[in-house]
Design a protein around this motif. Structure first.
Motif, PDB file in Angstrom:
ATOM      1  N   ASP A 112       0.854  -1.182   0.000  1.00 43.63           N
ATOM      2  CA  ASP A 112       0.000   0.000   0.000  1.00 43.63           C
ATOM      3  C   ASP A 112       0.892   1.235   0.000  1.00 43.63           C
ATOM      4  O   ASP A 112       1.909   1.281   0.708  1.00 43.63           O
ATOM      5  N   LEU A 113       0.497   2.242  -0.772  1.00 42.87           N
ATOM      6  CA  LEU A 113       1.274   3.478  -0.876  1.00 42.87           C
ATOM      7  C   LEU A 113       0.370   4.643  -0.501  1.00 42.87           C
ATOM      8  O   LEU A 113      -0.286   5.240  -1.357  1.00 42.87           O
ATOM      9  N   THR A 168      -1.788   1.662  -8.859  1.00 46.77           N
ATOM     10  CA  THR A 168      -2.832   2.689  -8.791  1.00 46.77           C
ATOM     11  C   THR A 168      -2.331   3.970  -8.123  1.00 46.77           C
ATOM     12  O   THR A 168      -3.055   4.968  -8.097  1.00 46.77           O
ATOM     13  N   ALA A 169      -1.134   3.955  -7.573  1.00 44.10           N
ATOM     14  CA  ALA A 169      -0.559   5.139  -6.924  1.00 44.10           C
ATOM     15  C   ALA A 169       0.266   5.946  -7.927  1.00 44.10           C
ATOM     16  O   ALA A 169       0.653   5.442  -8.983  1.00 44.10           O
ATOM     17  N   ILE A 170       0.517   7.214  -7.577  1.00 47.64           N
ATOM     18  CA  ILE A 170       1.437   8.060  -8.335  1.00 47.64           C
ATOM     19  C   ILE A 170       2.488   8.571  -7.371  1.00 47.64           C
ATOM     20  O   ILE A 170       2.170   9.035  -6.271  1.00 47.64           O
ATOM     21  N   GLN A 200       2.214  10.987  -4.220  1.00 48.64           N
ATOM     22  CA  GLN A 200       1.373  12.166  -4.410  1.00 48.64           C
ATOM     23  C   GLN A 200      -0.090  11.790  -4.593  1.00 48.64           C
ATOM     24  O   GLN A 200      -0.979  12.621  -4.408  1.00 48.64           O
ATOM     25  N   SER A 201      -0.372  10.547  -4.979  1.00 46.09           N
ATOM     26  CA  SER A 201      -1.737  10.063  -5.097  1.00 46.09           C
ATOM     27  C   SER A 201      -1.768   8.643  -4.541  1.00 46.09           C
ATOM     28  O   SER A 201      -1.052   7.760  -5.030  1.00 46.09           O
ATOM     29  N   ALA A 202      -2.549   8.439  -3.491  1.00 49.84           N
ATOM     30  CA  ALA A 202      -2.546   7.168  -2.770  1.00 49.84           C
ATOM     31  C   ALA A 202      -3.010   6.014  -3.657  1.00 49.84           C
ATOM     32  O   ALA A 202      -3.834   6.186  -4.551  1.00 49.84           O
ATOM     33  N   GLY A 203      -2.477   4.840  -3.381  1.00 48.88           N
ATOM     34  CA  GLY A 203      -2.868   3.652  -4.128  1.00 48.88           C
ATOM     35  C   GLY A 203      -2.012   2.475  -3.719  1.00 48.88           C
ATOM     36  O   GLY A 203      -1.585   2.361  -2.567  1.00 48.88           O
ATOM     37  N   THR A 204      -1.754   1.613  -4.661  1.00 52.00           N
ATOM     38  CA  THR A 204      -0.979   0.409  -4.390  1.00 52.00           C
ATOM     39  C   THR A 204       0.129   0.257  -5.430  1.00 52.00           C
ATOM     40  O   THR A 204       0.201   1.001  -6.413  1.00 52.00           O
ATOM     41  N   GLY A 205       0.971  -0.729  -5.186  1.00 48.34           N
ATOM     42  CA  GLY A 205       2.047  -1.029  -6.124  1.00 48.34           C
ATOM     43  C   GLY A 205       2.742  -2.308  -5.702  1.00 48.34           C
ATOM     44  O   GLY A 205       2.278  -3.022  -4.793  1.00 48.34           O
TER      45      GLY A 205
END
Length: 239
Positions: free
Chosen positions: A32-33, A54-56, A98-103
């Protein structure tokens, strides 16, 4: 669903030949990011590389007085941590979500071992790095010669290309840190775009209402960067 099954959500991983991807699958870890999370600091030796899905992630240069400016963004098209395979081991910039998401993340040694095989991964990563360097160079030119309105349009377009929807969750403070300008300037530029019917802006949420207008109001810098990514990287990177 097993986490390894969605590695295709990162276009760089999707572009890997099957043999190389199979070697990485046992080592790839889904992470998770969250917004604002720092993946690495300036000068620190990197132990992992990251493949956002999905993160940046924003690559920032931070001055001694704490001021910062963005030099590039990395999303589902790429990898965070190129200094590992370029031979440096560390870098003077900071990587912040800068934009939450995953990786996914991969241990540094696994990436270096694959790179040193001098096979398809080496050529793929070098082409990606050339595209990233183009983005960095164009960002420097844009920040020097173009208006804040144009810079914001470029930044929004680069972010949109790395998201699945048309909404960006971002505070004024974070945007101002990315662009290296005062918060008041970001507010004014965003209100200009809202008045023109390009975006809807409220409480840290930016929704793009008309992408075509956004592209028309941007400077040539966005198109230069996108053309270079499309030229250098395989079909899996195409939007």
């Amino acid at each position: 669903m097993d986490e390894v099954l969605d590695t295709g959500a990162n276009h760089l991983l999707a572009a890997l030949p099957d043999a190389e991807l199979r070697r990485w699958l046992p080592l790839l870890e889904r992470v998770d990011l969250p917004l604002g999370h720092v993946l690495y600091e300036s000068g620190v030796t990197l132990h992992h590389v990251y493949f956002p899905t999905t993160a940046i992630v924003s690559l920032l240069y931070v001055l001694e007085n704490g001021a910062s400016a963005e030099i590039a963004v990395v999303g589902n098209e790429g990898i965070v941590g190129i200094s590992l395979f370029m031979g440096g081991g560390s870098t003077p910039n900071r990587a912040v979500v800068q934009s939450a998401g995953t990786g996914f993340r991969l241990p540094a040694e696994a990436l270096k071992a694959e790179f040193n095989r001098a096979g398809p991964v080496l050529h793929l990563l070098l082409r990606y790095t050339q595209a990233l360097i183009t983005q960095m160079a164009q960002t420097a030119v844009c920040n020097r010669h173009h208006s804040l309105d144009q810079q914001l349009c470029r930044w929004l377009l680069l972010s949109l290309d790395r998201l699945t929807g048309d909404e960006i969750v971002m505070t004024q403070e974070l945007i101002s840190n990315m662009l290296g300008v005062r918060r008041e300037g970001v507010t004014e530029a965003a209100l200009h775009l809202q008045a023109a019917g390009v975006i809807r802006y409220a409480r840290g949420h930016i929704t793009v209402l008309d992408r075509q207008k956004l592209e028309l109001r941007s400077c040539e810098c966005y198109a230069v960067v996108k053309k270079e990514y499309d030229r250098l990287l395989p079909d899996e990177f195409a939007k």
